[in-house]
Design a protein around this motif. Structure first.
Motif, short mmCIF file in Angstrom:
data_model
loop_
_atom_site.label_atom_id
_atom_site.label_comp_id
_atom_site.label_asym_id
_atom_site.label_seq_id
_atom_site.Cartn_x
_atom_site.Cartn_y
_atom_site.Cartn_z
N PHE A 1 -39.25 29.49 18.01
CA PHE A 1 -39.83 30.84 18.03
C PHE A 1 -38.98 31.75 18.90
N GLU A 2 -38.84 33.01 18.47
CA GLU A 2 -38.15 33.99 19.31
C GLU A 2 -38.81 35.35 19.14
N LEU A 3 -38.68 36.17 20.16
CA LEU A 3 -39.24 37.51 20.10
C LEU A 3 -38.65 38.30 18.95
N GLY A 4 -39.45 39.18 18.39
CA GLY A 4 -39.08 39.92 17.21
C GLY A 4 -39.96 39.58 16.03
N ALA A 5 -40.72 38.49 16.17
CA ALA A 5 -41.68 38.12 15.13
C ALA A 5 -42.77 39.18 15.04
N ALA A 6 -43.32 39.35 13.86
CA ALA A 6 -44.38 40.33 13.66
C ALA A 6 -45.69 39.83 14.25
N ILE A 7 -46.47 40.76 14.80
CA ILE A 7 -47.82 40.47 15.28
C ILE A 7 -48.76 41.42 14.55
N ARG A 8 -49.86 40.86 14.02
CA ARG A 8 -50.77 41.67 13.20
C ARG A 8 -52.22 41.35 13.52
N CYS A 9 -53.05 42.35 13.36
CA CYS A 9 -54.49 42.18 13.45
C CYS A 9 -55.12 42.86 12.23
N VAL A 10 -56.03 42.15 11.58
CA VAL A 10 -56.69 42.65 10.37
C VAL A 10 -58.19 42.54 10.57
N VAL A 11 -58.89 43.63 10.31
CA VAL A 11 -60.36 43.65 10.39
C VAL A 11 -60.88 43.92 8.98
N ASP A 12 -61.61 42.95 8.44
CA ASP A 12 -62.17 43.11 7.09
C ASP A 12 -61.11 43.54 6.08
N ASP A 13 -59.97 42.86 6.11
CA ASP A 13 -58.88 43.08 5.15
C ASP A 13 -58.13 44.39 5.36
N GLU A 14 -58.43 45.13 6.42
CA GLU A 14 -57.66 46.33 6.76
C GLU A 14 -56.75 46.02 7.95
N THR A 15 -55.45 46.22 7.78
CA THR A 15 -54.52 45.99 8.88
C THR A 15 -54.68 47.09 9.92
N VAL A 16 -55.03 46.69 11.14
CA VAL A 16 -55.26 47.66 12.20
C VAL A 16 -54.18 47.62 13.28
N GLN A 17 -53.46 46.51 13.38
CA GLN A 17 -52.33 46.41 14.29
C GLN A 17 -51.19 45.73 13.55
N ASP A 18 -49.99 46.26 13.67
CA ASP A 18 -48.82 45.71 12.99
C ASP A 18 -47.60 46.13 13.79
N ALA A 19 -47.02 45.19 14.51
CA ALA A 19 -45.93 45.52 15.43
C ALA A 19 -44.97 44.35 15.52
N SER A 20 -43.94 44.52 16.32
CA SER A 20 -42.98 43.47 16.59
C SER A 20 -43.12 43.00 18.03
N THR A 21 -43.04 41.71 18.24
CA THR A 21 -43.19 41.17 19.58
C THR A 21 -42.01 41.51 20.49
N ASP A 22 -40.98 42.15 19.99
CA ASP A 22 -39.91 42.61 20.88
C ASP A 22 -40.14 44.04 21.37
N ASP A 23 -41.36 44.58 21.12
CA ASP A 23 -41.74 45.89 21.65
C ASP A 23 -42.34 45.78 23.05
N LEU A 24 -42.33 44.57 23.61
CA LEU A 24 -42.87 44.36 24.95
C LEU A 24 -42.05 45.11 26.00
N VAL A 25 -42.75 45.71 26.94
CA VAL A 25 -42.06 46.33 28.08
C VAL A 25 -41.56 45.24 29.02
N PHE A 26 -42.41 44.27 29.33
CA PHE A 26 -42.05 43.15 30.19
C PHE A 26 -42.02 41.88 29.34
N SER A 27 -40.89 41.21 29.31
CA SER A 27 -40.72 40.01 28.49
C SER A 27 -41.54 38.85 29.05
N PRO A 28 -41.74 37.78 28.27
CA PRO A 28 -42.43 36.61 28.81
C PRO A 28 -41.80 36.08 30.09
#
Length: 278
Positions: free
Chosen positions: A190-217
């Motif tokens: 695994f490496e940063l840059g993978a997509a992160i998503r949240c879906v509520v009742d089949d509607e995508t409400v969050q869709d971003a890249s894990t490399d958008d972090l201000v502070f890395s792991p």
């Protein structure tokens, strides 16, 4: 390597997921217990215990991947998109708060809303970092080496309780509300840059890249380690991207009957029905 904690009739067991097969790591009831062994990676790699079919993706056999971490450190305002949507400036230092193990549930367990805190329940999809070796006063290079792997967590938040005071804890750790899993994926897969998503009742409400972090792991582990010792099995929830319900106009919240799906590309998905307590 992919590790999981699976439920069975006598409790739980730590397993290595080899595609369609789950291989028991004998002697370890869960991934947290495994990580506390100094040779956990070698033991997990060499494990040749009982083999059985990997549970279906929607099975409730998936327990929280680390059921009882000694610490769950959460990070607020750590995605640039989320910070901007909340009308704030980029932080100079991480914003930290805690969550307790009683908040954790499995990848497909129901999120049960108590009647006294069911009106402003929000979603927060997060990449979780799990610690694999003791970290105290470490720099970022040593912090990287302390990472056992990555998982998925949703920091379900009771916004009315969160904003009763300036301290966020009370809205962040309601019992049985934070799905965590389904697996731990080691850093070599695994490496940063993978997509992160949240879906509520089949509607995508969050869709971003894990490399958008201000502070890395690694930066977060280093920072926290100068405050408190991080132990194997401890969890850092690295923050949520833009798209939370509280920031919408009008605001939108989780209600009984909804389904909350949280996914990080390359790790897996949580899919949790929302119900009300009776």
């Amino acid at each position: 390597m992919r590790l999981a904690t699976l439920r069975h009739q006598d409790g739980t067991r730590a397993v290595r997921i080899d595609g369609a097969a789950a291989v028991e790591i004998a002697g370890f009831a869960d991934v947290g217990q495994l990580l506390r062994h100094p040779s956990w990676a070698a033991l997990a790699t060499a494990a040749d215990g009982a083999r059985f079919d990997t549970p279906a993706a929607d099975s409730t056999d998936w327990a929280p991947v680390v059921p009882s971490p000694s610490k769950i450190v959460c990070v607020g305002l750590n995605y640039r998109t989320h910070i901007l949507e909340m009308g704030r400036e980029l932080p100079e230092h991480p914003t930290l708060f805690a969550k307790y193990p009683e908040a954790l549930i499995g990848a497909n367990d129901p999120i049960v809303l108590p009647p006294h805190a069911a009106d402003m329940v929000d979603w927060e999809a997060e990449l979780a970092v799990v610690i694999g070796s003791t970290a105290r006063n470490v720099d970022e290079q040593a912090a990287e080496e302390a990472i056992a792997g990555f998982s998925v967590l949703n920091d379900v938040t009771m916004r009315d309780y969160q904003y009763r005071t300036l301290q966020w804890l009370q809205g962040k750790t309601f019992e049985g509300t934070s799905p965590f899993g389904p697996v731990l994926v080691t850093p070599d897969e695994f490496e940063l840059g993978a997509a992160i998503r949240c879906v509520v009742d089949d509607e995508t409400v969050q869709d971003a890249s894990t490399d958008d972090l201000v502070f890395s792991p690694a930066a977060l582990i280093s920072y926290v380690s100068h405050i408190v010792t991080l132990n194997p099995g401890d969890v850092i929830a690295t923050g949520t991207p833009g798209g939370v319900g509280h920031a919408r106009k009008p605001a939108r919240y989780l209600v009984p009957g909804a389904t909350l799906a949280t996914a990080v590309e390359g790790i897996g998905e949580l899919r949790n029905p929302v119900t009300s307590a009776h």
